[in-house]
Design an enzyme around this catalytic site. Structure first.
Site, PDB file in Angstrom:
ATOM      1  N   ASN A 212     109.548   4.456 147.419  1.00  0.00           N
ATOM      2  CA  ASN A 212     110.516   4.362 148.505  1.00  0.00           C
ATOM      3  C   ASN A 212     111.138   5.714 148.799  1.00  0.00           C
ATOM      4  OD1 ASN A 212     111.076   1.389 146.886  1.00  0.00           O
ATOM      5  ND2 ASN A 212     110.499   1.380 149.031  1.00  0.00           N
ATOM      6  N   GLY A 242     110.321  -7.799 145.588  1.00  0.00           N
ATOM      7  CA  GLY A 242     109.417  -8.419 146.538  1.00  0.00           C
ATOM      8  C   GLY A 242     109.580  -7.914 147.959  1.00  0.00           C
ATOM      9  N   ASP A 267     118.966  -1.182 142.421  1.00  0.00           N
ATOM     10  CA  ASP A 267     119.428  -0.521 143.645  1.00  0.00           C
ATOM     11  C   ASP A 267     120.347  -1.470 144.418  1.00  0.00           C
ATOM     12  OD1 ASP A 267     119.687   1.624 145.373  1.00  0.00           O
ATOM     13  OD2 ASP A 267     117.890   1.143 146.542  1.00  0.00           O
TER      14      ASP A 267
END
Length: 378
Positions: A212, A242, A267
């Site tokens: 990410n 997911g 996160d």
């Protein structure tokens, strides 16, 4: 205070053992196989795992660590503890330097109370092209002198800083952080493979939420993902909700890095535990719909609403990890990264009695912190 947990399946790095353990003065004092030698709390074969360790967490229960509001931050800690996270680092996001300093000072008080294990500066030293849910107008080039001021604001509790390795001043700031005992993590970065390697050589040892906010893998331009996965000095964070990363890519990273270099993180942001609605992440407005947090403007993913028990359960049920390996990536490996593996992260004699009781379906049924029940088994 003395407590015996009997008729349990105790998950250690070596395997799953049917037996019992005793706790005295907040620590595990004995671990045995078979029937307990005396009376105790019988768990009916439920699993006992070490408390989860989350090194990247922005809040929950309406509390956002980046705001520095201590009462709401305590609510966030309490929520995550009920979900089995007995050790967590409070993560900040990009703001003005004064804003970040004030939030760091507020979190330092929570560290001194034993509620947090440190402060993580996720910004402002990140790439505009990969800033995600950070305010691009507040980003700054890394500076060792400037970062020293943030470390000072955290009063000895600065634990991690995320830096884009390609930025001017990044390598010097990574070196300075490592010299000060602050974990340097590469993330929110547009670096290529060689620039990432340079960051690792300078002292970076963590990949902030791998995949990410960084360039994707390429067969001719491998980018930061390949560099971070391939280097034995680097431990990679993964968000297993997911949403952030496809399960196939999670399995790929795990197969390369293994349980010793993989740590699951949440996160999590302030909406965690509350449901859909409108929230903030630092100075940014966030909409949460169907459990997914995205910026109100632009739609970038803005943290998660994940808790570590869900990440653990998904690791076993969706990714196919064994229970000992799932324990390692949610407890022992992050504890090692934080320098706390001698005290937490696994069930062993002499370690803190930070424990989670799980049902057969791996739902949290009880949580102990330092031998005291946060929630008692039903």
């Amino acid at each position: 205070m003395s407590l015996t947990l009997a008729d349990a399946r105790i998950v250690t790095p070596e395997g799953v053992h049917e037996g019992w353990l005793t706790i005295e003065d907040g620590r595990v004092t004995h671990i045995g196989h078979g029937a307990a030698p005396g009376p105790g709390l019988r768990l009916g074969g439920r699993h006992v795992v070490p408390g989860f360790v989350d090194v990247h967490n922005h809040g929950g229960a309406g509390g956002s660590f980046p705001t520095g509001e201590q009462d709401k931050a305590r609510d966030a800690v309490a929520l995550h503890r009920r979900h089995g996270t007995t050790t967590m680092v409070g993560s900040l996001v990009t703001d003005t330097l004064d804003g970040v300093s004030r939030a760091a000072a507020a979190l330092a008080e929570l560290c001194e109370e034993g509620l947090l294990a440190g402060v993580h500066f996720e910004g402002p030293y990140i790439a505009k092209a990969r800033c995600g849910a950070h305010d691009p107008t507040l980003l700054r080039e890394p500076s060792p002198q400037e970062f020293a001021g943030l470390v000072k604001a955290a009063r000895g509790h600065a634990r991690m800083v995320t830096i884009a390795a390609e930025l001017p001043g990044a390598l010097d700031t990574i070196r300075m952080a490592a010299a000060e005992g602050v974990i340097a993590a590469i993330g929110h970065s547009d670096a290529d493979y060689e620039q990432t390697i340079a960051g690792i050589e300078a002292g970076a040892t963590v990949a902030t939420h791998l995949y990410n906010a960084m360039p994707p893998l390429g067969h001719r331009a491998p980018g930061p993902i390949a560099a971070l996965l391939d280097d034995e000095r680097v431990t990679v964070e993964l968000i297993n909700d997911g949403v952030h990363v496809h399960a196939a890519m999670l399995r790929l990273a795990y197969e390369v890095a293994g349980p010793g270099r993989t740590m699951l993180i949440t996160d999590a942001m302030s909406a965690t535990g509350l449901g859909d609605g409108d929230y903030v992440l630092g100075p940014m407005k966030v909409h949460v719909r169907d459990g997914v947090a995205r910026l109100a403007e632009g739609g970038s993913i803005a943290g998660s609403t994940l808790t570590m028990d869900v990440a653990f359960r998904r690791a076993v049920q969706e990714l196919g990890l064994s229970l000992p390996d799932a324990v390692q990536v949610t407890s022992l490996t992050p504890a090692r990264v934080l320098g706390l593996a001698d005290r937490i992260g696994s069930i062993a004699v002499g370690k803190a009695a930070d424990l989670v009781v799980l049902s057969d379906s791996l739902q949290v049924d009880g949580v102990l912190k330092d031998g005291v029940w946060i929630t008692e088994p039903s």
